[in-house]
Design a protein around this motif. Sequence first.
Motif, PDB file in Angstrom:
ATOM      1  N   ARG A 108      31.382   5.571 -15.672  1.00 44.29           N
ATOM      2  CA  ARG A 108      31.914   4.590 -14.727  1.00 44.29           C
ATOM      3  C   ARG A 108      32.646   5.257 -13.569  1.00 44.29           C
ATOM      4  O   ARG A 108      33.454   6.164 -13.754  1.00 44.29           O
ATOM      5  N   LYS A 114      35.848  -3.574 -11.275  1.00 44.59           N
ATOM      6  CA  LYS A 114      35.312  -3.371  -9.934  1.00 44.59           C
ATOM      7  C   LYS A 114      34.836  -1.932  -9.813  1.00 44.59           C
ATOM      8  O   LYS A 114      35.643  -1.009  -9.807  1.00 44.59           O
ATOM      9  N   LEU A 116      31.177   0.951 -10.179  1.00 45.27           N
ATOM     10  CA  LEU A 116      29.764   1.274 -10.347  1.00 45.27           C
ATOM     11  C   LEU A 116      29.612   2.197 -11.542  1.00 45.27           C
ATOM     12  O   LEU A 116      30.465   3.056 -11.788  1.00 45.27           O
ATOM     13  N   SER A 117      28.549   2.010 -12.288  1.00 47.11           N
ATOM     14  CA  SER A 117      28.270   2.861 -13.439  1.00 47.11           C
ATOM     15  C   SER A 117      26.829   3.337 -13.386  1.00 47.11           C
ATOM     16  O   SER A 117      25.936   2.591 -12.983  1.00 47.11           O
ATOM     17  N   ILE A 147      21.616   1.835 -12.584  1.00 53.42           N
ATOM     18  CA  ILE A 147      22.965   1.661 -12.056  1.00 53.42           C
ATOM     19  C   ILE A 147      23.429   0.233 -12.322  1.00 53.42           C
ATOM     20  O   ILE A 147      22.685  -0.725 -12.104  1.00 53.42           O
ATOM     21  N   ASP A 148      24.660   0.092 -12.813  1.00 51.28           N
ATOM     22  CA  ASP A 148      25.324  -1.205 -12.919  1.00 51.28           C
ATOM     23  C   ASP A 148      26.399  -1.262 -11.848  1.00 51.28           C
ATOM     24  O   ASP A 148      27.099  -0.275 -11.620  1.00 51.28           O
ATOM     25  N   PHE A 149      26.552  -2.412 -11.207  1.00 52.81           N
ATOM     26  CA  PHE A 149      27.707  -2.556 -10.327  1.00 52.81           C
ATOM     27  C   PHE A 149      28.225  -3.985 -10.405  1.00 52.81           C
ATOM     28  O   PHE A 149      27.492  -4.926 -10.639  1.00 52.81           O
ATOM     29  N   SER A 150      29.534  -4.104 -10.245  1.00 54.31           N
ATOM     30  CA  SER A 150      30.178  -5.416 -10.303  1.00 54.31           C
ATOM     31  C   SER A 150      31.441  -5.392  -9.470  1.00 54.31           C
ATOM     32  O   SER A 150      32.040  -4.340  -9.229  1.00 54.31           O
ATOM     33  N   TYR A 188      27.078  -9.228 -10.502  1.00 51.41           N
ATOM     34  CA  TYR A 188      26.789  -8.165 -11.456  1.00 51.41           C
ATOM     35  C   TYR A 188      25.302  -7.892 -11.333  1.00 51.41           C
ATOM     36  O   TYR A 188      24.499  -8.819 -11.306  1.00 51.41           O
ATOM     37  N   GLU A 190      22.003  -4.954 -12.269  1.00 50.55           N
ATOM     38  CA  GLU A 190      21.547  -3.753 -12.961  1.00 50.55           C
ATOM     39  C   GLU A 190      20.246  -3.314 -12.311  1.00 50.55           C
ATOM     40  O   GLU A 190      19.278  -4.066 -12.275  1.00 50.55           O
TER      41      GLU A 190
END
Length: 199
Positions: A108, A114, A116-117, A147-150, A188, A190
């Motif tokens: 992360r 808040k 990005l991973s 990539i995950d982002f939220s 969110y 992916e």
Amino acid sequence: DGSNLIQTTRVDGRPKNVNVGTFTNKGIEFEARYQILSNLSWDMNYSYLHTSKPILAAPAHKLFAGVTYAPGRFTFNVHVQSIFDLYVNTENEDQEDYTLLNAKAAYRFGTRDKGLSIFVKGENLTATRYTINEGFPMPKATVMAGIDFSFWYNLLESKFIHTFGDTKEKMDMDTLYTNDLYLFVGSYAEATAPGISLY
């Protein structure tokens, strides 16, 4: 209870729409979670479903168990999912049982609310042969990265209008909420790169 559910099953190798008619579903579900350490947790879920008639994609037993380890900015997750008595054909009453092993590792950037991973994950790592829809076997081991982002944003102002029946009152946000309240107005997502699957 339900009625007139249309499901597609195979008859003589060809798809056919079938009206189930009247049916009754009854079930029960259990869920548990245990925080072993501050960064190590275990969770499980079990559900049982009884159907008065064979229904596609409605397994009698579902079991999920997983372990999550989150040291610092890393998160590692391993879980097992078992499915029993899943109808894949209601005409012949063919059923499927299978167990899947999945895993995911992520790093992360930013905070948990808040940021990005980046991750890599594997699904069906034991390459189990199984089918959900008859005639369409599911892939064996699959590995992918992405990539995950939220992001979250606090929409509440220091003053707001709260309505009690016909009465409107102004109140301080801090008076009403002992914890921070965040409304999810971001997103969110992916994004994954093309994975590698074994068939």
